[in-house]
Scaffold this motif. Structure first.
Motif, short mmCIF file in Angstrom:
data_model
loop_
_atom_site.label_atom_id
_atom_site.label_comp_id
_atom_site.label_asym_id
_atom_site.label_seq_id
_atom_site.Cartn_x
_atom_site.Cartn_y
_atom_site.Cartn_z
N LYS A 95 -1.15 13.80 -0.48
CA LYS A 95 -2.30 14.63 -0.10
C LYS A 95 -3.62 14.06 -0.59
O LYS A 95 -4.65 14.19 0.09
CB LYS A 95 -2.14 16.05 -0.65
N HIS A 96 -3.62 13.46 -1.77
CA HIS A 96 -4.88 13.09 -2.40
C HIS A 96 -5.35 11.67 -2.07
O HIS A 96 -6.54 11.37 -2.21
CB HIS A 96 -4.76 13.25 -3.92
N THR A 97 -4.43 10.80 -1.65
CA THR A 97 -4.82 9.43 -1.35
C THR A 97 -4.57 9.04 0.11
O THR A 97 -5.02 7.98 0.54
CB THR A 97 -4.02 8.44 -2.24
N SER A 98 -3.82 9.87 0.83
CA SER A 98 -3.44 9.61 2.23
C SER A 98 -2.51 8.40 2.37
O SER A 98 -2.27 7.93 3.49
CB SER A 98 -4.68 9.41 3.11
N GLN A 99 -1.96 7.92 1.27
CA GLN A 99 -0.99 6.84 1.35
C GLN A 99 0.38 7.38 1.73
O GLN A 99 0.71 8.54 1.42
CB GLN A 99 -0.87 6.13 -0.01
N ARG A 100 1.15 6.55 2.37
CA ARG A 100 2.51 6.95 2.73
C ARG A 100 3.44 6.82 1.53
O ARG A 100 3.44 5.80 0.84
CB ARG A 100 3.05 6.11 3.88
N GLY A 142 0.79 -1.23 0.00
CA GLY A 142 0.00 0.00 0.00
C GLY A 142 0.82 1.27 0.00
O GLY A 142 0.28 2.36 -0.19
N ASP A 143 2.15 1.14 0.19
CA ASP A 143 3.01 2.33 0.16
C ASP A 143 3.18 2.83 -1.27
O ASP A 143 2.98 2.08 -2.24
CB ASP A 143 4.40 2.00 0.72
N LEU A 144 3.59 4.08 -1.39
CA LEU A 144 3.95 4.67 -2.66
C LEU A 144 5.46 4.84 -2.72
O LEU A 144 6.09 5.16 -1.70
CB LEU A 144 3.27 6.03 -2.84
N MET A 162 6.31 -6.11 -3.81
CA MET A 162 6.24 -5.62 -2.43
C MET A 162 4.83 -5.20 -2.06
O MET A 162 4.54 -4.92 -0.90
CB MET A 162 7.17 -4.40 -2.26
N GLY A 163 3.94 -5.12 -3.07
CA GLY A 163 2.60 -4.60 -2.83
C GLY A 163 2.58 -3.09 -2.82
O GLY A 163 1.60 -2.48 -2.39
N ALA A 164 3.66 -2.47 -3.29
CA ALA A 164 3.75 -1.01 -3.33
C ALA A 164 3.36 -0.51 -4.72
O ALA A 164 3.31 -1.28 -5.69
CB ALA A 164 5.17 -0.55 -2.99
N GLU A 165 3.10 0.79 -4.81
CA GLU A 165 2.71 1.40 -6.09
C GLU A 165 3.73 2.46 -6.49
O GLU A 165 4.16 3.25 -5.66
CB GLU A 165 1.33 2.05 -5.96
N PRO A 166 4.10 2.48 -7.77
CA PRO A 166 5.05 3.50 -8.22
C PRO A 166 4.38 4.85 -8.47
O PRO A 166 3.19 4.90 -8.83
CB PRO A 166 5.58 2.92 -9.54
#
Length: 381
Positions: free
Chosen positions: A148-153, A88-90, A108-112
């Motif tokens: 700011k727009h997704t609240s993801q770390r 869920g991290d960016l 890792m389940g992260a997003e670029p």
């Protein structure tokens, strides 16, 4: 001009046969060391060459700890894991990269988040990263960087040293420090490249190197995690070797781990290749100079190392005047048995990353439509 390039490359390599983009070279102790592993029967993940190879990489890069892995993607995956990247991290990276960079993030389940590159390095641009963060991020009360727009770390920044040319690392380090982000260098292509006298992969918290068959040295397959902290490096070694606690005969694993161990057979090849790395680097720099001189006064621009860096010139690159000229060059050279390639399709053009967040990518798009890689195997000149 395309035919002239074919003749020039053939003259350099002195052959009428097919000329690959980057072929491995074996003219040292490779056969002897690999034969030794076979005779010893220690061909898998236990054997002296794995430790020897790690020590050789540490000595060459001045990394406090180097951890051998089965390939470069595994090295980057392990580096991201150790950097604390979670599902869920960016993670900020470049769209102009080989897909392995983003595959490691995906697993890792992260997003670029794709940010533009610099025309100077062809790698992640610090100014573009700063601009994206200023517009889209904030630090919360705990000092975490939040979108700011997704609240993801937003957890990390992953630059890739394109074709071995180091990115502007001091500036990226400053941006990461300001925004509380971890810098993980994708140094897959840059063994033998130095940024202001420091080896790539050693300025971030972690670096990941590749020893694929087309790299400047090869172990057949293989990779290496460069760790800035020796204690963290020891845990990286532990985690990548199934997290098994040493014991004469008991099997006890104290945390989830990866089976990312490099086989001794591959490490033997790497040890022999490290002995001739300085020769390869010298030959490749002479080759790059030959290309640079050839294209002076033409409409083509040879990609040179940035002023602040010393590049390994892993893959030589040429900027064509326009996309049509690029396409003609690719067609003529490949039809004549001289292997050339365009740069990778930008990551957001691939189906699995088409919805990824991104900033302005105008430089990346320009490079994508203009660049051609030329044959780059080490050669005696």
């Amino acid at each position: 001009m395309s035919q002239a390039i074919v003749e020039f490359v053939r003259d350099i390599y002195k052959t009428d046969q097919f000329i690959p983009l980057h072929a491995p070279t074996f003219n040292g102790n490779e056969m002897a060391y690999v034969s030794e592993t076979i005779q010893s029967t220690f061909v898998s993940s236990v054997g002296k060459f794995v430790d020897d190879f790690e020590r050789k990489i540490e000595a060459y890069t001045h990394s406090p700890k180097a951890v051998a892995t089965v390939n470069g993607t595994a090295a980057l995956h392990a580096a991201l894991y150790m950097a604390g990247v979670e599902r869920g991290d960016l993670v900020i990276t470049q769209a102009l990269t080989f897909v392995a960079t983003c595959n490691a993030l995906y697993h890792m389940g992260a997003e670029p988040i794709f940010v533009d590159v610099s025309k100077v390095s062809l790698g992640l641009c610090p100014k573009a990263v700063e601009a994206y963060l200023e517009q889209n991020a904030e630090l919360n009360e705990r000092g975490c960087c939040i979108h700011k727009h997704t609240s993801q770390r937003i957890r990390a920044v992953v630059p890739m040293h394109t074709f071995g040319h180091p990115v502007e690392l001091d500036e990226l380090v400053d941006v990461c420090r300001k925004w509380k982000l971890t810098l993980v260098e994708d140094a897959a292509e840059s063994l033998g490249s130095f940024y202001k006298g420091k080896h790539t992969g050693t300025l971030g918290e972690f670096g990941a190197v590749s020893f694929n068959g087309n790299k400047i040295i090869t172990t057949g397959g293989g990779g290496m995690v460069l760790c800035r902290d020796a204690e963290v490096g020891a845990r990286t070694k532990h985690v990548t070797t199934t997290a098994k606690v040493p014991h004469p005969y008991e099997f006890f694993h104290d945390e989830p781990g990866f089976n990312y161990r490099m086989p001794n057979l591959n490490a033997a090849l790497g040890c022999a290749q490290m002995e001739v790395l300085p020769t390869f680097l010298g030959q490749k720099r002479k080759l790059a100079q030959q290309y640079q001189d050839f294209f002076v006064g033409t409409d083509f621009q040879f990609v040179q190392e940035p002023e602040y860096a010393q590049s390994n010139y892993w893959l030589n690159a040429l900027i064509c005047p326009d996309a049509d000229t690029r396409d003609e060059l690719l067609k003529v050279t490949n039809e004549n048995g001289v292997m050339t390639r365009p740069i990778w399709k930008l990551m957001h053009r691939l189906p699995m990353f088409k919805d990824a967040m991104r900033g302005d990518l105008s430089v990346s798009e320009w490079v994508e439509s203009h660049l051609v890689n030329l044959p780059s195997s080490p050669v005696e000149i």
